[in-house]
Scaffold this active site. Sequence first.
Site, PDB file in Angstrom:
ATOM      1  N   ASP A 150       0.782  -1.241   0.000  1.00  0.00           N
ATOM      2  CA  ASP A 150       0.000   0.000   0.000  1.00  0.00           C
ATOM      3  C   ASP A 150       0.814   1.292   0.000  1.00  0.00           C
ATOM      4  OD1 ASP A 150       0.800   0.265   2.738  1.00  0.00           O
ATOM      5  OD2 ASP A 150      -0.997  -0.816   3.420  1.00  0.00           O
ATOM      6  N   HIS A 191       6.535  -7.636  -1.408  1.00  0.00           N
ATOM      7  CA  HIS A 191       5.535  -8.142  -2.352  1.00  0.00           C
ATOM      8  C   HIS A 191       5.160  -7.136  -3.437  1.00  0.00           C
ATOM      9  CE1 HIS A 191       4.272 -11.210   0.969  1.00  0.00           C
ATOM     10  NE2 HIS A 191       5.366 -11.567   0.337  1.00  0.00           N
ATOM     11  N   CYS A 195      -1.325  -1.633 -22.058  1.00  0.00           N
ATOM     12  CA  CYS A 195      -0.003  -0.998 -22.099  1.00  0.00           C
ATOM     13  C   CYS A 195       0.013   0.146 -23.115  1.00  0.00           C
ATOM     14  CB  CYS A 195       1.023  -2.069 -22.483  1.00  0.00           C
ATOM     15  SG  CYS A 195       2.690  -1.456 -22.701  1.00  0.00           S
ATOM     16  N   THR A 204       1.177  -9.336  11.252  1.00  0.00           N
ATOM     17  CA  THR A 204       1.175 -10.349  10.185  1.00  0.00           C
ATOM     18  C   THR A 204       0.752 -11.685  10.755  1.00  0.00           C
ATOM     19  OG1 THR A 204       2.526 -11.544   8.548  1.00  0.00           O
ATOM     20  CG2 THR A 204       3.719 -10.635  10.449  1.00  0.00           C
ATOM     21  N   ALA A 247      -1.211  -2.284  16.403  1.00  0.00           N
ATOM     22  CA  ALA A 247       0.053  -1.625  16.049  1.00  0.00           C
ATOM     23  C   ALA A 247       0.003  -0.126  16.357  1.00  0.00           C
ATOM     24  CB  ALA A 247       0.340  -1.843  14.564  1.00  0.00           C
TER      25      ALA A 247
HETATM   26  C1  BJW Z   1      -3.322  -6.415  13.411  1.00  0.00           C
HETATM   27  C2  BJW Z   1      -4.213  -5.363  13.514  1.00  0.00           C
HETATM   28  C3  BJW Z   1      -3.741  -4.193  14.109  1.00  0.00           C
HETATM   29  C4  BJW Z   1      -5.209  -6.990  12.518  1.00  0.00           C
HETATM   30  N1  BJW Z   1      -2.494  -4.130  14.558  1.00  0.00           N
HETATM   31  N2  BJW Z   1      -2.086  -6.329  13.877  1.00  0.00           N
HETATM   32  C5  BJW Z   1       7.179 -22.873   2.081  1.00  0.00           C
HETATM   33  C6  BJW Z   1       6.216 -23.677   2.677  1.00  0.00           C
HETATM   34  C7  BJW Z   1       4.898 -23.663   2.214  1.00  0.00           C
HETATM   35  C8  BJW Z   1       4.522 -22.850   1.158  1.00  0.00           C
HETATM   36  C9  BJW Z   1       5.479 -22.057   0.573  1.00  0.00           C
HETATM   37  C10 BJW Z   1       6.789 -22.084   1.019  1.00  0.00           C
HETATM   38  N3  BJW Z   1       7.494 -21.188   0.282  1.00  0.00           N
HETATM   39  C11 BJW Z   1       6.670 -20.617  -0.619  1.00  0.00           C
HETATM   40  C12 BJW Z   1       5.438 -21.138  -0.463  1.00  0.00           C
HETATM   41  C13 BJW Z   1       4.246 -20.809  -1.270  1.00  0.00           C
HETATM   42  C14 BJW Z   1       3.614 -19.479  -0.902  1.00  0.00           C
HETATM   43  C15 BJW Z   1       3.098 -19.547   0.542  1.00  0.00           C
HETATM   44  O1  BJW Z   1       3.674 -19.016   1.452  1.00  0.00           O
HETATM   45  N4  BJW Z   1       1.949 -20.167   0.747  1.00  0.00           N
HETATM   46  C16 BJW Z   1       1.340 -20.261   2.078  1.00  0.00           C
HETATM   47  C17 BJW Z   1      -0.032 -19.620   2.054  1.00  0.00           C
HETATM   48  C18 BJW Z   1       1.325 -21.678   2.504  1.00  0.00           C
HETATM   49  N5  BJW Z   1       4.533 -18.370  -1.071  1.00  0.00           N
HETATM   50  C19 BJW Z   1       4.795 -17.880  -2.268  1.00  0.00           C
HETATM   51  O2  BJW Z   1       4.288 -18.360  -3.264  1.00  0.00           O
HETATM   52  C20 BJW Z   1       5.764 -16.724  -2.364  1.00  0.00           C
HETATM   53  N6  BJW Z   1       6.691 -16.983  -3.389  1.00  0.00           N
HETATM   54  C21 BJW Z   1       7.778 -17.764  -3.210  1.00  0.00           C
HETATM   55  O3  BJW Z   1       8.137 -18.128  -2.104  1.00  0.00           O
HETATM   56  O4  BJW Z   1       8.424 -18.096  -4.371  1.00  0.00           O
HETATM   57  C22 BJW Z   1       9.284 -19.246  -4.371  1.00  0.00           C
HETATM   58  C23 BJW Z   1       8.416 -20.495  -4.201  1.00  0.00           C
HETATM   59  C24 BJW Z   1       7.203 -20.596  -4.835  1.00  0.00           C
HETATM   60  C25 BJW Z   1       6.403 -21.760  -4.653  1.00  0.00           C
HETATM   61  C26 BJW Z   1       6.836 -22.778  -3.818  1.00  0.00           C
HETATM   62  C27 BJW Z   1       8.070 -22.641  -3.171  1.00  0.00           C
HETATM   63  C28 BJW Z   1       8.868 -21.483  -3.362  1.00  0.00           C
HETATM   64  C29 BJW Z   1       5.043 -15.459  -2.779  1.00  0.00           C
HETATM   65  C30 BJW Z   1       4.078 -14.979  -1.769  1.00  0.00           C
HETATM   66  C31 BJW Z   1       3.350 -13.762  -2.296  1.00  0.00           C
HETATM   67  C32 BJW Z   1       2.272 -13.293  -1.350  1.00  0.00           C
HETATM   68  N7  BJW Z   1       1.558 -12.268  -1.967  1.00  0.00           N
HETATM   69  C33 BJW Z   1       0.454 -11.638  -1.289  1.00  0.00           C
HETATM   70  C34 BJW Z   1      -0.189 -10.819  -2.444  1.00  0.00           C
HETATM   71  C35 BJW Z   1      -1.610 -10.465  -2.282  1.00  0.00           C
HETATM   72  C36 BJW Z   1      -2.051  -9.513  -3.265  1.00  0.00           C
HETATM   73  C37 BJW Z   1      -1.760  -8.076  -2.966  1.00  0.00           C
HETATM   74  O5  BJW Z   1      -1.213  -7.654  -1.928  1.00  0.00           O
HETATM   75  O6  BJW Z   1      -2.171  -7.339  -3.826  1.00  0.00           O
HETATM   76  O7  BJW Z   1       0.883 -10.816  -0.206  1.00  0.00           O
HETATM   77  S1  BJW Z   1      -0.675 -12.783  -0.470  1.00  0.00           S
HETATM   78  C38 BJW Z   1      -1.023 -11.762   0.924  1.00  0.00           C
HETATM   79  O8  BJW Z   1      -0.536 -12.418   2.140  1.00  0.00           O
HETATM   80  C39 BJW Z   1      -0.173 -10.501   0.735  1.00  0.00           C
HETATM   81  C40 BJW Z   1       0.399 -10.309   2.104  1.00  0.00           C
HETATM   82  O9  BJW Z   1       1.559  -9.496   2.020  1.00  0.00           O
HETATM   83  C41 BJW Z   1       0.628 -11.711   2.581  1.00  0.00           C
HETATM   84  C42 BJW Z   1       0.779 -11.854   4.065  1.00  0.00           C
HETATM   85  O10 BJW Z   1      -0.368 -11.481   4.737  1.00  0.00           O
HETATM   86  P1  BJW Z   1      -0.276 -10.700   6.114  1.00  0.00           P
HETATM   87  O11 BJW Z   1       0.381  -9.413   5.900  1.00  0.00           O
HETATM   88  O12 BJW Z   1       0.292 -11.598   7.140  1.00  0.00           O
HETATM   89  O13 BJW Z   1      -1.807 -10.378   6.397  1.00  0.00           O
HETATM   90  P2  BJW Z   1      -2.971 -11.292   7.057  1.00  0.00           P
HETATM   91  O14 BJW Z   1      -4.262 -10.735   6.598  1.00  0.00           O
HETATM   92  O15 BJW Z   1      -2.747 -12.725   6.828  1.00  0.00           O
HETATM   93  O16 BJW Z   1      -2.788 -11.064   8.619  1.00  0.00           O
HETATM   94  C43 BJW Z   1      -3.072  -9.813   9.224  1.00  0.00           C
HETATM   95  C44 BJW Z   1      -2.665  -9.883  10.677  1.00  0.00           C
HETATM   96  O17 BJW Z   1      -2.817  -8.605  11.252  1.00  0.00           O
HETATM   97  C45 BJW Z   1      -3.481 -10.849  11.530  1.00  0.00           C
HETATM   98  O18 BJW Z   1      -2.611 -11.673  12.296  1.00  0.00           O
HETATM   99  C46 BJW Z   1      -4.280  -9.922  12.463  1.00  0.00           C
HETATM  100  O19 BJW Z   1      -4.524 -10.497  13.759  1.00  0.00           O
HETATM  101  C47 BJW Z   1      -3.373  -8.738  12.544  1.00  0.00           C
HETATM  102  N8  BJW Z   1      -4.013  -7.443  12.857  1.00  0.00           N
HETATM  103  N9  BJW Z   1      -5.438  -5.758  13.022  1.00  0.00           N
HETATM  104  C48 BJW Z   1      -1.699  -5.222  14.478  1.00  0.00           C
HETATM  105  N10 BJW Z   1      -4.576  -3.102  14.274  1.00  0.00           N
HETATM  106 ZN    ZN Z   2       3.684  -3.507 -23.319  1.00  0.00          ZN
END
Ligand code: BJW
Ligand code: ZN
Length: 240
Positions: free
Chosen positions: A103, A118, A146, A187, A230
């Site tokens: 963001d 990301h 594009c 997170t 936070a």
């Molecule tokens: C508060 C609050 C307040 C509320 N104060 N707190 C190893 C093992 C298993 C799987 C994998 C692995 N390695 C890779 C993977 C696959 C995959 C993955 O992790 N999958 C899991 C779901 C199992 N990862 C990937 O594919 C990554 N790529 C990669 O590793 O490439 C190499 C590879 C690929 C494939 C296999 C192996 C290796 C890429 C990950 C990309 C994630 N992208 C996104 C994009 C979304 C779209 C966008 O933003 O437009 O990123 S997904 C989404 O989740 C976004 C976020 O950045 C990300 C994390 O979420 P986050 O920030 O934790 O948010 P929430 O909503 O989950 O949690 C919010 C928290 O806030 C909560 O805890 C609340 O309690 C708290 N909260 N109010 C403080 N006021």
């Molecule tokens: Zn183009």
Amino acid sequence: MADIDTVRERVAGAKRLAVLTGAGMSAESGVPTFRGPGGLWRNHRAEDLATPEAFSRDPKLVWEWYDMRRTKVAQAAPNAGHHALVALENRLPGFSLITQNVDGLHRLAGSTDPVEMHGNIWKVRCTACNGITEDRRVPIPIPPSCNVCGALLRPHIVWFGESLDADVLERAFAAFEYCDVALIVGTSGVVQPAASLAGLARRVGAFVAEINPEPTPATEAVDVALLGKAGEILPQLVPG
Ligand code: BJW
Ligand code: ZN
């Protein structure tokens, strides 16, 4: 000593402080989180929309999701938590900020060099010529094309199954490998590789604190879990 006082003291004495933020960081700015209450959009999960396969299947649907999120982000302002991290950066020489958020609110608050793991929601990339441009149109015409070659544009964001930028990865891992204090903020700790950074900091002997209103998979493994928002906790960690 109360947990918050312990963390404040550790932060004040840190030689290298590494901070990881997630969607909860921006929740108090009105940007929805991905998981938990309000995490679904038209019944879709992030895991079903933020993939190259979902985009190939239905680019219009994925762009509609992004248009909704771009609209929310455009209306959002940094909150007290973002400002507290700027204050920490100004007081501590060895400060690193790594964010999963797309963001841009850390930069808007005044953080000088946040590592955006990301990507950024205001950048688009051409699916044919790979040109990357900033595009702040809200609403954006769906699907956008594009200016150079006319092909379909996609958000310049890392989706599931896609690799993170190598330089970004290196900076994120270096920050946590060489820190002596780490803060894990807002997170759920389920998305890799970001989710492994807290464990890395622990393994190198750093003091690790989590700030989140809910317990997460990382909670058991951190030194102190501060249960709260936070925007309320981070300002209390800024040395006076
Ligand atoms: C508060 C609050 C307040 C509320 N104060 N707190 C190893 C093992 C298993 C799987 C994998 C692995 N390695 C890779 C993977 C696959 C995959 C993955 O992790 N999958 C899991 C779901 C199992 N990862 C990937 O594919 C990554 N790529 C990669 O590793 O490439 C190499 C590879 C690929 C494939 C296999 C192996 C290796 C890429 C990950 C990309 C994630 N992208 C996104 C994009 C979304 C779209 C966008 O933003 O437009 O990123 S997904 C989404 O989740 C976004 C976020 O950045 C990300 C994390 O979420 P986050 O920030 O934790 O948010 P929430 O909503 O989950 O949690 C919010 C928290 O806030 C909560 O805890 C609340 O309690 C708290 N909260 N109010 C403080 N006021
Ligand atoms: Zn183009």
